[in-house]
Design a protein around this motif. Structure first.
Motif, PDB file in Angstrom:
ATOM      1  N   VAL A 129     -35.432  -7.157  35.063  1.00  0.00           N
ATOM      2  CA  VAL A 129     -35.990  -7.382  33.771  1.00  0.00           C
ATOM      3  C   VAL A 129     -35.708  -5.953  33.075  1.00  0.00           C
ATOM      4  N   CYS A 130     -35.642  -4.854  33.808  1.00  0.00           N
ATOM      5  CA  CYS A 130     -35.374  -3.613  33.334  1.00  0.00           C
ATOM      6  C   CYS A 130     -33.908  -3.681  32.846  1.00  0.00           C
ATOM      7  N   LYS A 131     -33.133  -4.232  33.629  1.00  0.00           N
ATOM      8  CA  LYS A 131     -31.791  -4.228  33.282  1.00  0.00           C
ATOM      9  C   LYS A 131     -31.446  -5.013  31.833  1.00  0.00           C
ATOM     10  N   LEU A 132     -32.071  -6.243  31.990  1.00  0.00           N
ATOM     11  CA  LEU A 132     -32.145  -6.923  30.922  1.00  0.00           C
ATOM     12  C   LEU A 132     -32.733  -6.555  29.462  1.00  0.00           C
ATOM     13  N   GLN A 188     -31.896  -5.063  24.434  1.00  0.00           N
ATOM     14  CA  GLN A 188     -32.617  -4.145  23.508  1.00  0.00           C
ATOM     15  C   GLN A 188     -33.591  -4.904  22.829  1.00  0.00           C
ATOM     16  N   PRO A 189     -34.316  -5.720  23.340  1.00  0.00           N
ATOM     17  CA  PRO A 189     -35.277  -6.683  22.494  1.00  0.00           C
ATOM     18  C   PRO A 189     -36.653  -5.674  22.023  1.00  0.00           C
ATOM     19  N   THR A 190     -37.270  -6.182  20.782  1.00  0.00           N
ATOM     20  CA  THR A 190     -38.232  -5.736  20.277  1.00  0.00           C
ATOM     21  C   THR A 190     -39.272  -6.284  21.085  1.00  0.00           C
ATOM     22  N   PHE A 191     -39.510  -7.437  21.551  1.00  0.00           N
ATOM     23  CA  PHE A 191     -40.587  -8.003  22.330  1.00  0.00           C
ATOM     24  C   PHE A 191     -39.724  -8.964  23.555  1.00  0.00           C
ATOM     25  N   ALA A 192     -40.327  -9.169  24.495  1.00  0.00           N
ATOM     26  CA  ALA A 192     -40.077 -10.286  25.633  1.00  0.00           C
ATOM     27  C   ALA A 192     -41.131 -11.185  25.817  1.00  0.00           C
ATOM     28  N   VAL A 193     -40.970 -12.291  26.375  1.00  0.00           N
ATOM     29  CA  VAL A 193     -41.908 -13.420  26.442  1.00  0.00           C
ATOM     30  C   VAL A 193     -41.983 -13.818  27.856  1.00  0.00           C
ATOM     31  N   PHE A 194     -43.172 -13.719  28.416  1.00  0.00           N
ATOM     32  CA  PHE A 194     -43.069 -14.388  29.766  1.00  0.00           C
ATOM     33  C   PHE A 194     -44.366 -15.340  29.957  1.00  0.00           C
ATOM     34  N   GLY A 195     -44.206 -16.405  31.057  1.00  0.00           N
ATOM     35  CA  GLY A 195     -45.242 -17.338  31.302  1.00  0.00           C
ATOM     36  C   GLY A 195     -46.224 -16.864  32.128  1.00  0.00           C
ATOM     37  N   MET A 248     -44.871  -2.020  34.405  1.00  0.00           N
ATOM     38  CA  MET A 248     -43.435  -1.300  34.550  1.00  0.00           C
ATOM     39  C   MET A 248     -43.039  -0.706  33.134  1.00  0.00           C
ATOM     40  N   THR A 249     -43.177  -1.718  32.062  1.00  0.00           N
ATOM     41  CA  THR A 249     -42.913  -1.461  30.625  1.00  0.00           C
ATOM     42  C   THR A 249     -43.745  -0.302  30.229  1.00  0.00           C
ATOM     43  N   ARG A 250     -44.942  -0.260  30.486  1.00  0.00           N
ATOM     44  CA  ARG A 250     -45.949   0.647  30.089  1.00  0.00           C
ATOM     45  C   ARG A 250     -45.762   1.987  30.710  1.00  0.00           C
ATOM     46  N   GLU A 251     -45.389   2.010  32.240  1.00  0.00           N
ATOM     47  CA  GLU A 251     -45.340   3.330  33.043  1.00  0.00           C
ATOM     48  C   GLU A 251     -43.942   3.824  32.767  1.00  0.00           C
ATOM     49  N   LEU A 252     -43.112   3.203  32.430  1.00  0.00           N
ATOM     50  CA  LEU A 252     -41.723   3.839  32.197  1.00  0.00           C
ATOM     51  C   LEU A 252     -41.186   4.082  30.656  1.00  0.00           C
ATOM     52  N   ASP A 253     -42.125   3.706  29.761  1.00  0.00           N
ATOM     53  CA  ASP A 253     -42.208   3.860  28.084  1.00  0.00           C
ATOM     54  C   ASP A 253     -40.946   3.051  27.800  1.00  0.00           C
ATOM     55  N   ILE A 254     -40.919   2.069  28.384  1.00  0.00           N
ATOM     56  CA  ILE A 254     -39.608   1.022  27.690  1.00  0.00           C
ATOM     57  C   ILE A 254     -40.240   0.502  26.194  1.00  0.00           C
ATOM     58  N   PRO A 255     -39.436   0.810  25.338  1.00  0.00           N
ATOM     59  CA  PRO A 255     -40.099   0.288  23.924  1.00  0.00           C
ATOM     60  C   PRO A 255     -39.864  -1.331  23.905  1.00  0.00           C
ATOM     61  N   VAL A 256     -40.476  -2.167  24.460  1.00  0.00           N
ATOM     62  CA  VAL A 256     -40.501  -3.497  24.480  1.00  0.00           C
ATOM     63  C   VAL A 256     -41.869  -4.016  24.643  1.00  0.00           C
ATOM     64  N   ARG A 257     -42.430  -4.810  23.695  1.00  0.00           N
ATOM     65  CA  ARG A 257     -43.508  -5.467  23.716  1.00  0.00           C
ATOM     66  C   ARG A 257     -43.644  -6.750  24.618  1.00  0.00           C
ATOM     67  N   ILE A 258     -44.858  -6.800  25.335  1.00  0.00           N
ATOM     68  CA  ILE A 258     -44.668  -7.807  26.375  1.00  0.00           C
ATOM     69  C   ILE A 258     -45.652  -8.898  26.023  1.00  0.00           C
TER      70      ILE A 258
END
Ligand code: AMP
Length: 284
Positions: free
Chosen positions: A132-135, A140-147, A160-170
């Motif tokens: 997911v980090c690689k994707l 370079q998405p603004t947000f990503a959607v998961f079930g 992961m996104t929060r702690e690695l400061d990845i600029p993607v909204r989940i």
């Protein structure tokens, strides 16, 4: 609709979109789509300028003896569904382009992955978090959607996104079900007609648990015993992998229900290992 197989080409496009200030939505999947996947795409379509869906059966999240080589696939059908769902770019990388033979960098989220699926599938979430980090880096998405069907996965990706400061909204979206309550899953095709007939009881056991909680039962052991008994009676050929009551945020097992709780189950039925969960929330 664009069909992109090359990770480098995907990243080039993602960077262009980002520079242009477009909102890019990503729906990562392993393919063989059903309404659950499509519901994520429809939601994303409403909230972005550019919709990317990915199909990649990620080898690093499968353990030895799991169904990596038999995982169902129908790229042509998915491609047609993608077009209908308004996907702008379908990203379908191949394994060798995603992982070099000497690949050795991993993302791990240990706190959230010792329980539930992390217990029975020890390397699973390492593979999920890494891919997911690689994707995210490729699209370079603004947000990503998961079930929410994969509740623990969603929790891992959020952390992961929060702690690695990845600029993607989940964004998390609800579980889509068949008319009889069975959670939709690509793996449901593994079920024989007999197994398919009893599979809706997985959900019914969770609803029984919710009823018991709402009528005052708070002891996790008693709740697990009641649902275990229900499964033995209604899904005699099923083998329970786990049935746990956990804190929805930390995924830690709870002994007593004091607050919102997630009841999560994994059950082996023939060739399939099916998961489902119910979030029992209380009004405050
Ligand atoms: P998969 O292809 O199984 O890796 O799933 C891709 C995405 O679809 C993940 O975010 C899953 O949580 C989501 N998903 C799978 N099944 C369902 C379902 N029945 N309802 C909603 N989302 C789902």
């Amino acid at each position: 609709m664009l069909r992109i197989a090359s990770p480098a080409a995907m990243q080039e496009l993602g960077l262009v979109w980002r520079r242009e200030g477009l909102t890019v939505g990503l729906v990562p999947t392993m393919g063989y789509w059903h309404e659950g996947h499509l519901s994520l795409m429809r939601w994303a379509r409403e909230h972005c300028d550019v919709l990317v869906a990915s199909i990649f059966v990620n080898p690093t999240q499968f353990g030895p003896g799991e169904d990596l080589e038999n995982y169902p696939s129908d790229l042509e059908r998915d491609s047609e569904l993608a077009r209908e769902a308004g996907v702008d770019a379908l990203f379908t990388p191949v394994r060798d382009d995603m992982y070099a033979p000497d690949h050795g960098t991993w993302v791990t989220v240990p706190e959230l992955t010792t329980n539930l699926c992390g217990r029975s599938r020890p390397i699973h979430f390492r593979g999920v978090a890494t891919v997911v980090c690689k994707l995210f880096n490729l699209v370079q998405p603004t947000f990503a959607v998961f079930g929410e069907k994969d509740w623990q996965q969603l929790a891992v990706i959020r952390k992961m996104t929060r702690e690695l400061d990845i600029p993607v909204r989940i964004e998390g979206r609800p579980i889509m079900r068949e008319a009889d309550g069975l959670a939709m899953s690509s793996r449901n095709v593994y079920l024989t007609p007999e197994e398919r007939a009893v599979a809706p009881h997985i959900r019914r056991g969770l609803l029984l648990l919710e009823d018991l909680v709402r009528s005052g039962q708070t002891d996790a052991d008693a709740l697990r015993a009641a649902v275990g008994k229900y499964y033995e009676a209604h899904i005699p050929m099923g083998r329970l992998d786990y049935l746990e009551l956990v804190d929805p945020a930390t995924i830690e097992t709870v002994e007593r229900v004091r607050d919102d709780v997630l009841a999560a189950v994994a059950l082996r039925l023939g060739k399939a290992r099916l998961i489902d969960n119910i979030h029992v929330a209380f009004e405050r």
